[in-house]
Design a protein around this motif. Structure first.
Motif, PDB file in Angstrom:
ATOM      1  N   THR A 159      -2.331  -8.051  13.970  1.00 40.04           N
ATOM      2  CA  THR A 159      -1.012  -8.006  13.331  1.00 40.04           C
ATOM      3  C   THR A 159      -1.073  -7.436  11.923  1.00 40.04           C
ATOM      4  N   ASN A 160      -2.163  -7.736  11.198  1.00 35.57           N
ATOM      5  CA  ASN A 160      -2.205  -7.387   9.781  1.00 35.57           C
ATOM      6  C   ASN A 160      -3.394  -6.509   9.387  1.00 35.57           C
ATOM      7  N   GLY A 161      -4.608  -6.957   9.698  1.00 36.79           N
ATOM      8  CA  GLY A 161      -5.796  -6.273   9.202  1.00 36.79           C
ATOM      9  C   GLY A 161      -5.940  -4.843   9.639  1.00 36.79           C
ATOM     10  N   THR A 162      -5.772  -4.569  10.932  1.00 36.00           N
ATOM     11  CA  THR A 162      -5.956  -3.192  11.401  1.00 36.00           C
ATOM     12  C   THR A 162      -4.842  -2.281  10.886  1.00 36.00           C
ATOM     13  N   VAL A 163      -3.666  -2.845  10.632  1.00 37.07           N
ATOM     14  CA  VAL A 163      -2.572  -2.071  10.037  1.00 37.07           C
ATOM     15  C   VAL A 163      -2.926  -1.706   8.596  1.00 37.07           C
ATOM     16  N   ALA A 164      -3.472  -2.659   7.851  1.00 38.24           N
ATOM     17  CA  ALA A 164      -3.886  -2.403   6.464  1.00 38.24           C
ATOM     18  C   ALA A 164      -4.957  -1.321   6.403  1.00 38.24           C
ATOM     19  N   ILE A 165      -5.877  -1.338   7.356  1.00 37.71           N
ATOM     20  CA  ILE A 165      -6.925  -0.316   7.403  1.00 37.71           C
ATOM     21  C   ILE A 165      -6.305   1.059   7.600  1.00 37.71           C
ATOM     22  N   ASN A 166      -5.397   1.174   8.544  1.00 37.24           N
ATOM     23  CA  ASN A 166      -4.763   2.467   8.799  1.00 37.24           C
ATOM     24  C   ASN A 166      -3.936   2.947   7.612  1.00 37.24           C
ATOM     25  N   ARG A 167      -3.265   2.034   6.929  1.00 40.02           N
ATOM     26  CA  ARG A 167      -2.452   2.414   5.770  1.00 40.02           C
ATOM     27  C   ARG A 167      -3.310   2.801   4.566  1.00 40.02           C
ATOM     28  N   SER A 168      -4.582   2.407   4.596  1.00 35.35           N
ATOM     29  CA  SER A 168      -5.500   2.728   3.491  1.00 35.35           C
ATOM     30  C   SER A 168      -6.379   3.943   3.794  1.00 35.35           C
ATOM     31  N   SER A 169      -6.173   4.580   4.921  1.00 36.70           N
ATOM     32  CA  SER A 169      -7.136   5.563   5.426  1.00 36.70           C
ATOM     33  C   SER A 169      -7.180   6.877   4.654  1.00 36.70           C
ATOM     34  N   GLN A 170      -6.270   7.084   3.706  1.00 44.68           N
ATOM     35  CA  GLN A 170      -6.337   8.299   2.899  1.00 44.68           C
ATOM     36  C   GLN A 170      -7.269   8.147   1.694  1.00 44.68           C
ATOM     37  N   ALA A 171      -7.823   6.964   1.507  1.00 46.26           N
ATOM     38  CA  ALA A 171      -8.806   6.763   0.436  1.00 46.26           C
ATOM     39  C   ALA A 171     -10.009   7.672   0.666  1.00 46.26           C
ATOM     40  N   ASP A 172     -10.674   8.063  -0.416  1.00 45.85           N
ATOM     41  CA  ASP A 172     -11.867   8.908  -0.280  1.00 45.85           C
ATOM     42  C   ASP A 172     -12.973   8.185   0.478  1.00 45.85           C
ATOM     43  N   HIS A 173     -13.057   6.881   0.269  1.00 42.38           N
ATOM     44  CA  HIS A 173     -14.023   6.043   0.992  1.00 42.38           C
ATOM     45  C   HIS A 173     -13.306   4.753   1.351  1.00 42.38           C
ATOM     46  N   LEU A 174     -13.439   4.317   2.600  1.00 42.03           N
ATOM     47  CA  LEU A 174     -12.747   3.116   3.070  1.00 42.03           C
ATOM     48  C   LEU A 174     -13.733   2.181   3.756  1.00 42.03           C
ATOM     49  N   TYR A 175     -13.774   0.947   3.264  1.00 37.24           N
ATOM     50  CA  TYR A 175     -14.673  -0.071   3.803  1.00 37.24           C
ATOM     51  C   TYR A 175     -13.873  -1.284   4.261  1.00 37.24           C
ATOM     52  N   THR A 176     -14.502  -2.105   5.101  1.00 35.49           N
ATOM     53  CA  THR A 176     -13.933  -3.406   5.460  1.00 35.49           C
ATOM     54  C   THR A 176     -14.918  -4.476   5.016  1.00 35.49           C
ATOM     55  N   SER A 177     -14.387  -5.575   4.463  1.00 36.18           N
ATOM     56  CA  SER A 177     -15.284  -6.617   3.980  1.00 36.18           C
ATOM     57  C   SER A 177     -14.742  -8.001   4.311  1.00 36.18           C
ATOM     58  N   ILE A 227       0.851  -1.197   0.000  1.00 34.07           N
ATOM     59  CA  ILE A 227       0.000   0.000   0.000  1.00 34.07           C
ATOM     60  C   ILE A 227       0.887   1.247   0.000  1.00 34.07           C
ATOM     61  N   GLN A 228       0.621   2.152  -0.925  1.00 30.76           N
ATOM     62  CA  GLN A 228       1.251   3.466  -0.919  1.00 30.76           C
ATOM     63  C   GLN A 228       0.175   4.459  -0.497  1.00 30.76           C
ATOM     64  N   PRO A 229       0.177   4.853   0.782  1.00 26.23           N
ATOM     65  CA  PRO A 229      -0.936   5.644   1.326  1.00 26.23           C
ATOM     66  C   PRO A 229      -1.346   6.840   0.477  1.00 26.23           C
ATOM     67  N   GLU A 230      -0.369   7.572  -0.059  1.00 25.83           N
ATOM     68  CA  GLU A 230      -0.695   8.762  -0.857  1.00 25.83           C
ATOM     69  C   GLU A 230      -1.502   8.399  -2.097  1.00 25.83           C
ATOM     70  N   GLN A 231      -1.213   7.231  -2.659  1.00 23.69           N
ATOM     71  CA  GLN A 231      -1.883   6.833  -3.898  1.00 23.69           C
ATOM     72  C   GLN A 231      -3.310   6.329  -3.674  1.00 23.69           C
TER      73      GLN A 231
END
Length: 242
Positions: A102-120, A13-17
């Motif tokens: 260890t993994n999922g909540t880190v991925a959520i935080n690294r994706s948090s700059q998205a305009d819309h962020l969901y978990t599935s 994940i590249q947060p800015e992108q």
């Protein structure tokens, strides 16, 4: 026409992108499955944090009732609840679930700059696809597989393939090569979702460590929950979409 892209692991994940895009994070075993179930079970919100120290800091700042749950490298963090639906179901209603994995909540935080962020998860993919088609049919949707400690994981790839199958059934999307591969893998599987999840590296490790296989059987069910979790950047909480 919308686009569907796929990221194989959180380290990619590249947060800015993520800006300008719609992100959907998967950690099938177990973070995003736990989040989906907790919201379905009446949790006020889920607060996904990077680690146990951040979880404890967040707990100090909350005035409302909360539950602390989490694992580190598969082991329940001392003083925290086990982050699985069976353990959380009786205690989470009306409370904020502060969750560290260890993994999922880190991925959520690294994706948090998205305009819309969901978990599935497999549990709610059908409902998630319906929501994405109704609200993001012309957007770029990035499916984020959390992976495990720098490695790709089959269960998240399968979960992403499941969501893609529902999206292309009713929506109009252009798939990246990675997204097409996930769809082909999902459609071509000849064993049950439970058998797949149980046979993965994470599944094997957790069962050997004493995990009840019923936990895997629960998260292997497709479409049994109608809850959609969406990240609110103003509060940093994941809440159920009304």
């Amino acid at each position: 026409m919308g686009k569907i892209q796929l990221i194989f692991k959180k380290e990619d994940i590249q947060p800015e992108q993520m800006k300008g895009k719609v992100a959907v994070v998967f950690d099938v075993l177990f973070a995003t499955s736990t989040i989906t179930a907790a919201l379905a079970d009446g949790a006020s919100s889920v607060i996904a944090v990077y680690d146990q120290s951040q979880a404890r800091e967040k707990a100090k700042s909350l005035e409302e009732p909360y539950v602390l749950a989490g694992e580190d490298q598969g082991r329940t963090i001392e003083g925290f609840h086990h982050p699985l639906r069976t353990h959380l179901n009786p205690i989470v209603k009306g409370k904020h679930l502060i969750l560290s994995t260890t993994n999922g909540t880190v991925a959520i935080n690294r994706s948090s700059q998205a305009d819309h962020l969901y978990t599935s998860s497999l549990l709610n993919n059908r409902e998630m696809a319906k929501h994405l088609i109704e609200n993001h049919n012309d957007d770029t949707v990035v499916l984020v597989c959390s992976g495990s400690s720098g490695h790709y994981t089959m269960e998240d790839f399968y979960g992403a393939g499941s969501l893609i199958s529902y999206l292309v059934e009713k929506g109009n999307f252009e798939l990246s090569d990675a997204a097409q591969t996930a769809l082909l893998f999902y459609n071509g599987l000849s064993i049950s979702p439970f058998q797949l999840l149980r046979s993965t590296r994470i599944g094997e490790v957790l069962v050997k460590a004493g995990l009840d296989e019923q936990e895997i059987k629960f998260v292997a069910q497709e479409g049994v929950l109608h809850t959609i979790g969406k990240y609110d950047p103003s509060t940093r909480q994941i809440k159920e979409v009304e």
